[in-house]
Design a protein around this motif. Structure first.
Motif, PDB file in Angstrom:
ATOM      1  N   THR A 139       0.833  -1.198   0.000  1.00  0.00           N
ATOM      2  CA  THR A 139       0.000   0.000   0.000  1.00  0.00           C
ATOM      3  C   THR A 139       0.869   1.250   0.000  1.00  0.00           C
ATOM      4  N   ARG A 140       0.357   2.319  -0.625  1.00  0.00           N
ATOM      5  CA  ARG A 140       1.009   3.621  -0.488  1.00  0.00           C
ATOM      6  C   ARG A 140       0.014   4.603   0.123  1.00  0.00           C
ATOM      7  N   ILE A 155       7.933  10.588   2.095  1.00  0.00           N
ATOM      8  CA  ILE A 155       7.340   9.435   1.434  1.00  0.00           C
ATOM      9  C   ILE A 155       6.518   8.644   2.446  1.00  0.00           C
ATOM     10  N   GLY A 156       5.614   7.794   1.960  1.00  0.00           N
ATOM     11  CA  GLY A 156       4.850   6.919   2.844  1.00  0.00           C
ATOM     12  C   GLY A 156       5.691   5.758   3.337  1.00  0.00           C
ATOM     13  N   SER A 158       4.995   2.438   2.925  1.00  0.00           N
ATOM     14  CA  SER A 158       4.838   1.212   2.125  1.00  0.00           C
ATOM     15  C   SER A 158       4.499  -0.020   2.965  1.00  0.00           C
ATOM     16  N   CYS A 177       5.292  -2.469   7.878  1.00  0.00           N
ATOM     17  CA  CYS A 177       5.575  -1.284   7.080  1.00  0.00           C
ATOM     18  C   CYS A 177       7.092  -1.114   7.066  1.00  0.00           C
ATOM     19  N   THR A 232      11.068   1.543  -0.050  1.00  0.00           N
ATOM     20  CA  THR A 232       9.830   2.303   0.015  1.00  0.00           C
ATOM     21  C   THR A 232       9.578   3.050  -1.289  1.00  0.00           C
ATOM     22  N   GLY A 235       8.092   0.731  -3.613  1.00  0.00           N
ATOM     23  CA  GLY A 235       6.686   0.517  -3.274  1.00  0.00           C
ATOM     24  C   GLY A 235       5.794   1.623  -3.789  1.00  0.00           C
ATOM     25  N   GLU A 236       6.268   2.854  -3.739  1.00  0.00           N
ATOM     26  CA  GLU A 236       5.493   3.994  -4.253  1.00  0.00           C
ATOM     27  C   GLU A 236       5.245   3.840  -5.752  1.00  0.00           C
ATOM     28  N   THR A 239       2.669   0.941  -6.604  1.00  0.00           N
ATOM     29  CA  THR A 239       1.307   1.219  -6.152  1.00  0.00           C
ATOM     30  C   THR A 239       0.773   2.475  -6.821  1.00  0.00           C
ATOM     31  N   GLY A 240       1.322   3.624  -6.467  1.00  0.00           N
ATOM     32  CA  GLY A 240       0.799   4.882  -6.975  1.00  0.00           C
ATOM     33  C   GLY A 240       0.815   4.987  -8.481  1.00  0.00           C
ATOM     34  N   ILE A 247       0.774  10.122  -6.235  1.00  0.00           N
ATOM     35  CA  ILE A 247       2.117   9.807  -5.758  1.00  0.00           C
ATOM     36  C   ILE A 247       2.579  10.900  -4.785  1.00  0.00           C
TER      37      ILE A 247
END
Length: 340
Positions: A139-140, A155-156, A158, A177, A232, A235-236, A239-240, A247
């Motif tokens: 997930t992002r 950044i998130g 992930s 995460c 991470t 992961g972005e 997903t995004g 994003i």
């Protein structure tokens, strides 16, 4: 703590979701996700999130019965519009679809945009693994994590997980995460008055701190420094970008909201190359070879399944009085039977 029958909790979750607007099928899907998450026995990213979901549904912030529409398809790759539905519905949808694609192509990747928080990764991984598939979900979200040597949130985190079938009564299963701690863990530590390692995060001034509360207000840091940060970023992308969603801090068209979740699920037909029997024989051999070198080694997923088996054998689960009160408040609003 209050001891609740698992069967009654499951029935209550279903009834609350149905009363909040989910149709029968969607209520059943979301209930399965909440129960699988709750039976991990960890007390966060599970039924403790249900009151917040009910609040979002009741205020129209989350769509009860989203229409998930295909955006693009290329061979074993698909992405979908999530229509602001519950993350539990979006996450289960893409994992099921990735599994169907794996049946056809050997591997499947399915992404979804404009979704919501989906609890832990575990509920989406267990069933495919139990049916012989390698499963992965990520997930992002909003930028809440920093980079090595920086205090800015860039950044998130992930959140991700994977599961791999074995010949044991549990799969190899990992759920985390890519920050040192999730918001749920930081909240638990804060409530318990516990300190955390100073490398977990920074306060609002960018200084290392052992206070989980100050880290929650400041910046979480990636596991392993540049290594976690690099993972991470990947992961972005898957997903995004692959979901054709937002994003980093990109605002959602129309609403202008930042941090709208996208999810991506990948499923692999594990026995496609060497046969299912040989595959699980080899995954089990991996565990045996490691355990021969380190007796008593903890295998990812082992304790989760042991806790689940214990809860199911006892047929009850402990819930905090605070959660029980919240669930009963919602039950009363919907004129449903309360939990005792």
């Amino acid at each position: 703590m209050a001891k609740i029958k698992i069967s009654e909790l499951e029935q209550t979750i279903h009834q609350l979701l149905h009363a909040a607007g989910l149709n029968e099928d969607n209520a059943s899907i979301a209930t399965e996700v909440f129960m699988r998450a709750t039976l991990r026995g960890v007390g966060h990213h599970d039924v403790y999130d249900l009151p917040g979901r009910l609040e979002g549904l009741s205020k129209g912030k989350i769509k009860a019965n989203p229409e998930m529409v295909l955006i693009h398809k290329y061979a074993a790759l698909e992405n979908y519009e999530g229509d602001n539905g519950l993350g539990e519905l979006g996450g289960m949808f893409i994992m099921k679809r990735a599994q169907q694609l794996a049946d056809e192509h050997g591997i499947g990747l399915c992404a979804i945009r404009n979704s919501n928080h989906l609890l832990s990764s575990t509920p989406y991984l267990e069933q495919p693994a139990e049916e012989g598939y390698i499963s992965y979900i990520i997930t992002r979200g909003a930028p809440t994590m920093g980079a090595p040597g920086r205090k800015e949130k860039v950044i998130g985190t992930s959140p991700m997980g994977y599961a791999i079938p074995t010949n044991r009564d549990y799969p190899i299963m990992f759920d985390a995460c890519l920050a040192y701690a999730s918001n749920g863990v930081l909240s638990d530590k804060t409530r318990a008055g516990e300190e955390v390692p100073s490398h977990w995060g920074l306060d609002v001034d960018g200084k290392p701190t052992t206070s989980p509360g100050l880290i929650s207000k400041g910046t979480r840091l990636p596991i392993g420094g540049h290594k976690g940060f690099g993972l991470t970023l990947f992961g972005e992308v898957i997903t995004g970008i692959l979901a054709e969603g937002q994003i980093i801090d990109e605002p959602q068209p129309g609403s202008g909201l930042v941090g709208i979740p996208s999810h991506t699920a990948i499923c692999i037909k594990a026995g496609g190359l060497l046969g299912q029997r040989e595959f699980t024989h080899k995954t089990t051999e991996i565990l045996e070879r490691m355990e021969a070198r380190a007796s008593g080694l903890q295998i990812p997923g082992q304790h989760s399944y042991q806790r689940k088996a214990k809860l199911l054998s006892e047929e009850t689960i402990d819930l905090t009085a605070n959660l029980l009160d919240k669930l009963n408040e919602w039950a009363q609003k919907f004129n449903l039977k309360t939990l005792e």
